[in-house]
Design a protein around this motif. Structure first.
Motif, PDB file in Angstrom:
ATOM      1  N   TYR A 118      -8.535   7.552  -2.368  1.00  0.00           N
ATOM      2  CA  TYR A 118      -7.465   6.566  -2.566  1.00  0.00           C
ATOM      3  C   TYR A 118      -6.080   7.184  -2.373  1.00  0.00           C
ATOM      4  CZ  TYR A 118     -10.746   2.977  -3.838  1.00  0.00           C
ATOM      5  OH  TYR A 118     -11.769   2.053  -3.789  1.00  0.00           O
ATOM      6  N   PHE A 119      -5.939   8.471  -2.665  1.00  0.00           N
ATOM      7  CA  PHE A 119      -4.675   9.157  -2.377  1.00  0.00           C
ATOM      8  C   PHE A 119      -4.401   9.099  -0.875  1.00  0.00           C
ATOM      9  CE2 PHE A 119      -2.135  12.843  -1.231  1.00  0.00           C
ATOM     10  CZ  PHE A 119      -1.085  12.766  -2.144  1.00  0.00           C
ATOM     11  N   LEU A 120      -5.399   9.443  -0.085  1.00  0.00           N
ATOM     12  CA  LEU A 120      -5.256   9.428   1.369  1.00  0.00           C
ATOM     13  C   LEU A 120      -5.002   8.006   1.882  1.00  0.00           C
ATOM     14  CD1 LEU A 120      -5.367  11.014   4.035  1.00  0.00           C
ATOM     15  CD2 LEU A 120      -7.844  10.646   4.025  1.00  0.00           C
ATOM     16  N   ALA A 121      -5.751   7.045   1.370  1.00  0.00           N
ATOM     17  CA  ALA A 121      -5.568   5.654   1.799  1.00  0.00           C
ATOM     18  C   ALA A 121      -4.160   5.162   1.472  1.00  0.00           C
ATOM     19  CB  ALA A 121      -6.612   4.756   1.129  1.00  0.00           C
ATOM     20  N   GLU A 122      -3.688   5.451   0.269  1.00  0.00           N
ATOM     21  CA  GLU A 122      -2.348   5.010  -0.150  1.00  0.00           C
ATOM     22  C   GLU A 122      -1.278   5.705   0.687  1.00  0.00           C
ATOM     23  OE1 GLU A 122      -0.008   2.465  -2.106  1.00  0.00           O
ATOM     24  OE2 GLU A 122      -2.128   2.616  -2.604  1.00  0.00           O
ATOM     25  N   TRP A 123      -1.486   6.969   0.993  1.00  0.00           N
ATOM     26  CA  TRP A 123      -0.528   7.723   1.810  1.00  0.00           C
ATOM     27  C   TRP A 123      -0.431   7.098   3.212  1.00  0.00           C
ATOM     28  CZ3 TRP A 123      -0.433  13.788   1.840  1.00  0.00           C
ATOM     29  CH2 TRP A 123       0.680  14.236   2.555  1.00  0.00           C
TER      30      TRP A 123
END
Length: 165
Positions: A118-123
């Motif tokens: 989710y960190f990568l997706a949000e980024w």
């Protein structure tokens, strides 16, 4: 129920429970994001302890993806399908108990995949600042789901549910 139907029926039932626990039970929107806190991951962990890997992954992907489509988190549907499929494959249905050392340890990589995914997706979808802002909330959501999984799993183990599946 015939063995041929048992897993597809359980997959559908668990996918429905994942939708309910993700989209409605304990659903708390995150500030500054279209994401939300929920307890759906606890049902994904349970599904992965009760069903063979492909069925568990399917229940997690369908449940999480549809929950995102039913809420204001439509943009998270594809990341959720990928992330929840991955975390479902970490647990084992081959053990006699739901809460066993292997499945308890699987909570750690599941948390890492959830946080990183989710960190990568949000980024990608927003910004690095937004990804950093949602990180503590995703950690809280993952920890809450892990705790609920352990509580429900211990209760189900005490009731001998695994033998009846």
């Amino acid at each position: 129920m015939s063995k041929k139907l048992r897993y597809p029926v359980m997959t559908a039932l668990l996918a429905a429970l994942i939708i309910v626990f993700t989209a409605y039970v304990g659903h708390i929107p995150l500030p500054g994001s279209s994401g939300y806190l929920h307890f759906g991951d606890s049902l994904i962990f349970l599904a992965a302890c009760l069903l063979p890997g492909p069925y568990a992954a399917l229940a997690g992907a369908i449940g999480a993806g549809l929950a995102d489509l039913l809420t204001d988190a439509v943009r998270y549907a594809l990341p959720s399908v990928i992330i929840k499929t991955c975390i479902a494959l970490l647990f084992s249905a081959k053990k006699d108990k739901i809460v066993c050392p292997r499945n308890a340890l699987a909570l750690l990589p599941a948390a890492a995949i959830t946080l990183g995914g989710y960190f990568l997706a949000e980024w990608i979808m927003a910004s690095r600042a937004a990804a950093l802002l949602t990180l503590p909330f995703n950690l809280l959501q993952t920890a809450g789901s892990a705790a609920l999984f352990v509580l429900l799993g211990l209760a189900m183990d005490k009731a001998g549910l695994k033998r009846r599946v």
